[in-house]
Design a protein around this motif. Structure first.
Motif, PDB file in Angstrom:
ATOM      1  N   VAL A 219      14.462   3.338  42.102  1.00 52.46           N
ATOM      2  CA  VAL A 219      15.483   4.378  42.296  1.00 52.46           C
ATOM      3  C   VAL A 219      16.847   3.701  42.480  1.00 52.46           C
ATOM      4  O   VAL A 219      16.921   2.525  42.815  1.00 52.46           O
ATOM      5  N   ARG A 220      17.908   4.461  42.246  1.00 51.48           N
ATOM      6  CA  ARG A 220      19.269   3.916  42.365  1.00 51.48           C
ATOM      7  C   ARG A 220      19.500   3.188  43.683  1.00 51.48           C
ATOM      8  O   ARG A 220      19.136   3.705  44.741  1.00 51.48           O
ATOM      9  N   PRO A 221      20.146   2.018  43.633  1.00 48.83           N
ATOM     10  CA  PRO A 221      20.429   1.282  44.871  1.00 48.83           C
ATOM     11  C   PRO A 221      21.201   2.105  45.905  1.00 48.83           C
ATOM     12  O   PRO A 221      21.091   1.845  47.097  1.00 48.83           O
TER      13      PRO A 221
ATOM     14  N   THR B 243      11.174  21.190  44.360  1.00 45.24           N
ATOM     15  CA  THR B 243      11.281  20.542  43.049  1.00 45.24           C
ATOM     16  C   THR B 243       9.974  20.585  42.271  1.00 45.24           C
ATOM     17  O   THR B 243       8.912  20.742  42.855  1.00 45.24           O
ATOM     18  N   LYS B 244      10.059  20.414  40.956  1.00 39.51           N
ATOM     19  CA  LYS B 244       8.850  20.099  40.201  1.00 39.51           C
ATOM     20  C   LYS B 244       8.421  18.685  40.595  1.00 39.51           C
ATOM     21  O   LYS B 244       9.209  17.965  41.216  1.00 39.51           O
ATOM     22  N   ALA B 245       7.200  18.303  40.215  1.00 37.67           N
ATOM     23  CA  ALA B 245       6.651  17.047  40.737  1.00 37.67           C
ATOM     24  C   ALA B 245       7.156  15.815  39.998  1.00 37.67           C
ATOM     25  O   ALA B 245       6.379  14.936  39.608  1.00 37.67           O
TER      26      ALA B 245
ATOM     27  N   GLY C 107      15.158  12.847  32.815  1.00 37.28           N
ATOM     28  CA  GLY C 107      16.160  12.073  33.540  1.00 37.28           C
ATOM     29  C   GLY C 107      15.623  10.737  34.004  1.00 37.28           C
ATOM     30  O   GLY C 107      16.368   9.788  34.203  1.00 37.28           O
ATOM     31  N   GLY C 108      14.316  10.661  34.191  1.00 35.21           N
ATOM     32  CA  GLY C 108      13.707   9.537  34.893  1.00 35.21           C
ATOM     33  C   GLY C 108      13.881   8.170  34.253  1.00 35.21           C
ATOM     34  O   GLY C 108      14.242   7.221  34.945  1.00 35.21           O
ATOM     35  N   HIS C 109      13.648   8.067  32.936  1.00 35.10           N
ATOM     36  CA  HIS C 109      13.682   6.732  32.324  1.00 35.10           C
ATOM     37  C   HIS C 109      15.093   6.170  32.297  1.00 35.10           C
ATOM     38  O   HIS C 109      15.317   5.010  32.611  1.00 35.10           O
TER      39      HIS C 109
ATOM     40  N   GLY D  11      14.439  18.390  38.062  1.00 38.17           N
ATOM     41  CA  GLY D  11      14.562  17.155  37.280  1.00 38.17           C
ATOM     42  C   GLY D  11      15.929  17.065  36.619  1.00 38.17           C
ATOM     43  O   GLY D  11      16.804  17.914  36.836  1.00 38.17           O
ATOM     44  N   GLY D  12      16.113  16.058  35.811  1.00 43.16           N
ATOM     45  CA  GLY D  12      17.390  15.846  35.153  1.00 43.16           C
ATOM     46  C   GLY D  12      17.768  16.988  34.210  1.00 43.16           C
ATOM     47  O   GLY D  12      18.944  17.270  33.995  1.00 43.16           O
ATOM     48  N   GLU D  13      16.753  17.668  33.676  1.00 46.52           N
ATOM     49  CA  GLU D  13      17.014  18.718  32.676  1.00 46.52           C
ATOM     50  C   GLU D  13      17.096  20.120  33.289  1.00 46.52           C
ATOM     51  O   GLU D  13      17.284  21.093  32.557  1.00 46.52           O
TER      52      GLU D  13
ATOM     53  N   GLY E  38      10.760  10.585  40.100  1.00 48.87           N
ATOM     54  CA  GLY E  38      12.042  10.111  40.615  1.00 48.87           C
ATOM     55  C   GLY E  38      12.453  10.908  41.840  1.00 48.87           C
ATOM     56  O   GLY E  38      12.770  10.343  42.901  1.00 48.87           O
ATOM     57  N   THR E  39      12.419  12.225  41.707  1.00 48.74           N
ATOM     58  CA  THR E  39      12.843  13.080  42.814  1.00 48.74           C
ATOM     59  C   THR E  39      11.928  12.894  44.025  1.00 48.74           C
ATOM     60  O   THR E  39      12.402  12.867  45.162  1.00 48.74           O
ATOM     61  N   ILE E  40      10.623  12.749  43.794  1.00 46.19           N
ATOM     62  CA  ILE E  40       9.698  12.550  44.921  1.00 46.19           C
ATOM     63  C   ILE E  40      10.017  11.228  45.633  1.00 46.19           C
ATOM     64  O   ILE E  40      10.144  11.187  46.861  1.00 46.19           O
ATOM     65  N   ALA E  41      10.186  10.156  44.862  1.00 47.76           N
ATOM     66  CA  ALA E  41      10.470   8.845  45.483  1.00 47.76           C
ATOM     67  C   ALA E  41      11.773   8.901  46.272  1.00 47.76           C
ATOM     68  O   ALA E  41      11.873   8.344  47.373  1.00 47.76           O
ATOM     69  N   GLU E  42      12.770   9.580  45.723  1.00 53.15           N
ATOM     70  CA  GLU E  42      14.066   9.659  46.411  1.00 53.15           C
ATOM     71  C   GLU E  42      13.961  10.507  47.685  1.00 53.15           C
ATOM     72  O   GLU E  42      14.528  10.166  48.724  1.00 53.15           O
ATOM     73  N   ALA E  43      13.202  11.608  47.606  1.00 51.35           N
ATOM     74  CA  ALA E  43      13.030  12.469  48.779  1.00 51.35           C
ATOM     75  C   ALA E  43      12.327  11.701  49.901  1.00 51.35           C
ATOM     76  O   ALA E  43      12.684  11.836  51.082  1.00 51.35           O
TER      77      ALA E  43
ATOM     78  N   PHE F  30      24.935  18.752  36.553  1.00 46.09           N
ATOM     79  CA  PHE F  30      24.370  17.419  36.756  1.00 46.09           C
ATOM     80  C   PHE F  30      25.227  16.667  37.764  1.00 46.09           C
ATOM     81  O   PHE F  30      26.415  16.479  37.557  1.00 46.09           O
ATOM     82  N   VAL F  31      24.642  16.259  38.874  1.00 44.15           N
ATOM     83  CA  VAL F  31      25.416  15.555  39.905  1.00 44.15           C
ATOM     84  C   VAL F  31      25.152  14.052  39.843  1.00 44.15           C
ATOM     85  O   VAL F  31      24.055  13.625  39.483  1.00 44.15           O
ATOM     86  N   GLN F  32      26.180  13.284  40.183  1.00 36.17           N
ATOM     87  CA  GLN F  32      26.033  11.817  40.190  1.00 36.17           C
ATOM     88  C   GLN F  32      25.717  11.314  41.590  1.00 36.17           C
ATOM     89  O   GLN F  32      25.357  10.149  41.750  1.00 36.17           O
TER      90      GLN F  32
HETATM   91  N1  UDP Z   1      19.163  13.683  38.844  1.00 38.33           N
HETATM   92  C1  UDP Z   1      20.509  13.413  39.058  1.00 38.33           C
HETATM   93  N2  UDP Z   1      21.408  14.429  38.973  1.00 38.33           N
HETATM   94  C2  UDP Z   1      21.031  15.713  38.699  1.00 38.33           C
HETATM   95  C3  UDP Z   1      19.662  15.987  38.491  1.00 38.33           C
HETATM   96  C4  UDP Z   1      18.747  14.946  38.584  1.00 38.33           C
HETATM   97  O1  UDP Z   1      20.901  12.264  39.311  1.00 38.33           O
HETATM   98  O2  UDP Z   1      21.900  16.558  38.631  1.00 38.33           O
HETATM   99  C5  UDP Z   1      18.208  12.561  38.899  1.00 38.33           C
HETATM  100  C6  UDP Z   1      17.299  12.625  40.112  1.00 38.33           C
HETATM  101  O3  UDP Z   1      17.968  12.131  41.252  1.00 38.33           O
HETATM  102  C7  UDP Z   1      16.146  11.765  39.615  1.00 38.33           C
HETATM  103  C8  UDP Z   1      16.090  12.073  38.122  1.00 38.33           C
HETATM  104  O4  UDP Z   1      17.349  12.624  37.781  1.00 38.33           O
HETATM  105  O5  UDP Z   1      16.447  10.398  39.784  1.00 38.33           O
HETATM  106  C9  UDP Z   1      15.006  13.076  37.780  1.00 38.33           C
HETATM  107  O6  UDP Z   1      13.806  12.395  37.696  1.00 38.33           O
HETATM  108  P1  UDP Z   1      12.407  13.114  37.888  1.00 38.33           P
HETATM  109  O7  UDP Z   1      11.387  12.044  37.724  1.00 38.33           O
HETATM  110  O8  UDP Z   1      12.359  13.870  39.152  1.00 38.33           O
HETATM  111  O9  UDP Z   1      12.333  14.198  36.720  1.00 38.33           O
HETATM  112  P2  UDP Z   1      12.588  14.085  35.127  1.00 38.33           P
HETATM  113  O10 UDP Z   1      13.987  14.542  34.915  1.00 38.33           O
HETATM  114  O11 UDP Z   1      12.361  12.655  34.734  1.00 38.33           O
HETATM  115  O12 UDP Z   1      11.594  15.018  34.513  1.00 38.33           O
END
Ligand code: UDP
Length: 379
Positions: free
Chosen positions: A183-185, A286-288, A13-15, A215-217, A291-296, A270-272
């Motif tokens: 991270v998202r504005p 969460t896993k490490a 999800g990150g990139h 993560g995103g997946e 993106g999720t760490i920075a947002e948390a 998947f949530v927006q």
């Molecule tokens: N995310 C999201 N909706 C979801 C699940 C994840 O918007 O339902 C976003 C989350 O907020 C973060 C990114 O997906 O910005 C996940 O990035 P992360 O680096 O944590 O893990 P990756 O998916 O890249 O392995």
């Protein structure tokens, strides 16, 4: 109107999330002064088998982790990566040229580790193009050497460790900028008070709330961890609820939605609106993922880390633990026990970790990055 081309690839999800964050920030800051295009160069512009790289990444990190570890270690060896990158550069050159001809960018931004060498080689050495090229590193601590290229105009990073590695790779102070992850504005905006937010999301207003994500997946043993957390919290009589966000893992979402839980559990795909779910919670499990760490951190949430992808997420574990903003455990039983303590006798500790997290968050990073890129373009 100036044209911004963001090169990303949909590996995790990150990139994609980072690319979208930058695009949104350009729009919010500068209206329509910039036309921003995000392209998945690898999947959509390169020939087979190179276009299979993003898909293989997903298979690798879920089904063949040993091979991914091997690939990661190999990527740390110059004598292996140099010829590999040269070969890939030759394979993708024509397709990339097509993308550049089509978009006629005024600046190129890479948010992917494999998108420095080939595009820069083409721009600088074949097309003799002077347009700025910048890298926005979307990993936090364990940065693969391929992220760094000496010919970039700017390299945006998110930690002192990333600065150190950039310098080791030969980048100078004038190229490196430390602002934080893009991270998202929406994370930079206030989202309202916790209780009313919970009500608007259909949650219990007065329960301690843990947000579980993979993560995103929706990767890792998310289901097992959710069941263990719910069982332990219920057994200890905590007034608590869980939010489990399964991301794009539809099978997981279906499985958990059908499960009978001993306490209130909300299961989402998947949530927006991640900023709202985080702001409604008391901690994140969460896993490490960077993106999720920075947002948390921005949301001031303590972080219970449950695993990491070997290689790029490895350094995130000591980063969280040593900074006093969370704990690491891979054992679902232990994770349940830690959470139950956090929501019981260790509430003060939870609050202290949250306060520390808040001080480390970088909500303005994305805007600082786009402002500097705009300055490169004479804004
Ligand atoms: N995310 C999201 N909706 C979801 C699940 C994840 O918007 O339902 C976003 C989350 O907020 C973060 C990114 O997906 O910005 C996940 O990035 P992360 O680096 O944590 O893990 P990756 O998916 O890249 O392995």
């Amino acid at each position: 109107m100036q044209r911004v081309l963001i090169l990303m690839s949909d590996t995790g999800g990150g990139h994609r999330a980072s690319a979208q964050a930058l695009a949104t920030a350009f729009g919010e800051r500068y209206g329509d002064r910039f036309n921003v295009q995000v392209i998945d160069l690898w999947s959509h512009y390169t020939p087979w088998p190179v276009n299979q790289v993003p898909k293989s990444y997903r298979t690798l990190v879920t089904d063949a982790l040993w091979l991914w570890k091997l690939a990661w270690r190999a990527s740390e060896r110059d004598w292996l990566t140099e010829p590999g990158l040269r070969l890939v550069g030759r394979l993708v050159r024509r397709a990339m040229r097509r993308a550049f001809d089509e978009y006629q960018p005024d600046v190129v931004i890479s948010v992917h580790p494999l998108m420095q060498h080939a595009p820069l080689g083409l721009l600088r050495h074949r097309l003799k193009s002077p347009i700025p090229f910048v890298t926005v590193v979307t990993d936090l601590i364990s940065i693969a050497p391929v992220w760094y290229h000496r010919e970039v105009d700017r390299c945006f990073v998110a930690s002192q460790e990333a600065v150190r590695r950039a310098k080791l790779a030969g980048l100078g102070d004038e190229q490196i900028r430390l602002y934080g992850l893009p991270v998202r504005p929406a994370f930079a905006r206030p989202v309202g008070e916790k209780k009313s937010l919970r009500l608007s999301l259909g949650l219990e207003a007065d329960c301690m709330t843990a947000l579980l994500v993979g993560g995103g997946e929706g990767m890792g043993p998310v289901g097992e961890i959710a069941r263990s957390m719910a069982a332990r919290l219920a057994a200890d009589g905590r007034a608590a609820q869980l939010v489990v966000i399964c991301g794009r893992n539809e099978a997981l979402r279906r499985e958990l939605a059908a499960h009978r839980w001993p306490l209130p559990v909300r299961v989402e795909g998947f949530v927006q609106n991640m900023p709202e779910w985080m702001a409604a919670s008391d901690c994140v499990v969460t896993k490490a993922g960077p993106g999720t760490i920075a947002e948390a951190l921005i949301c001031g949430l303590p972080i219970l880390l449950t695993g990491f992808i070997p290689g790029q997420e490895e350094g995130n574990v000591p980063f969280v633990v040593e900074n006093g903003v969370g704990i690491y455990s891979e054992s679902p039983a232990q994770i349940g026990a830690i959470l139950s303590r956090w929501f019981g006798p260790e509430r003060e500790r939870l609050a202290a970790m949250g306060a520390k997290a808040k001080t480390m968050g970088r909500p303005q990073a994305t805007f600082e990055i786009v402002e500097e890129i705009a300055r490169l373009l004479g804004e």
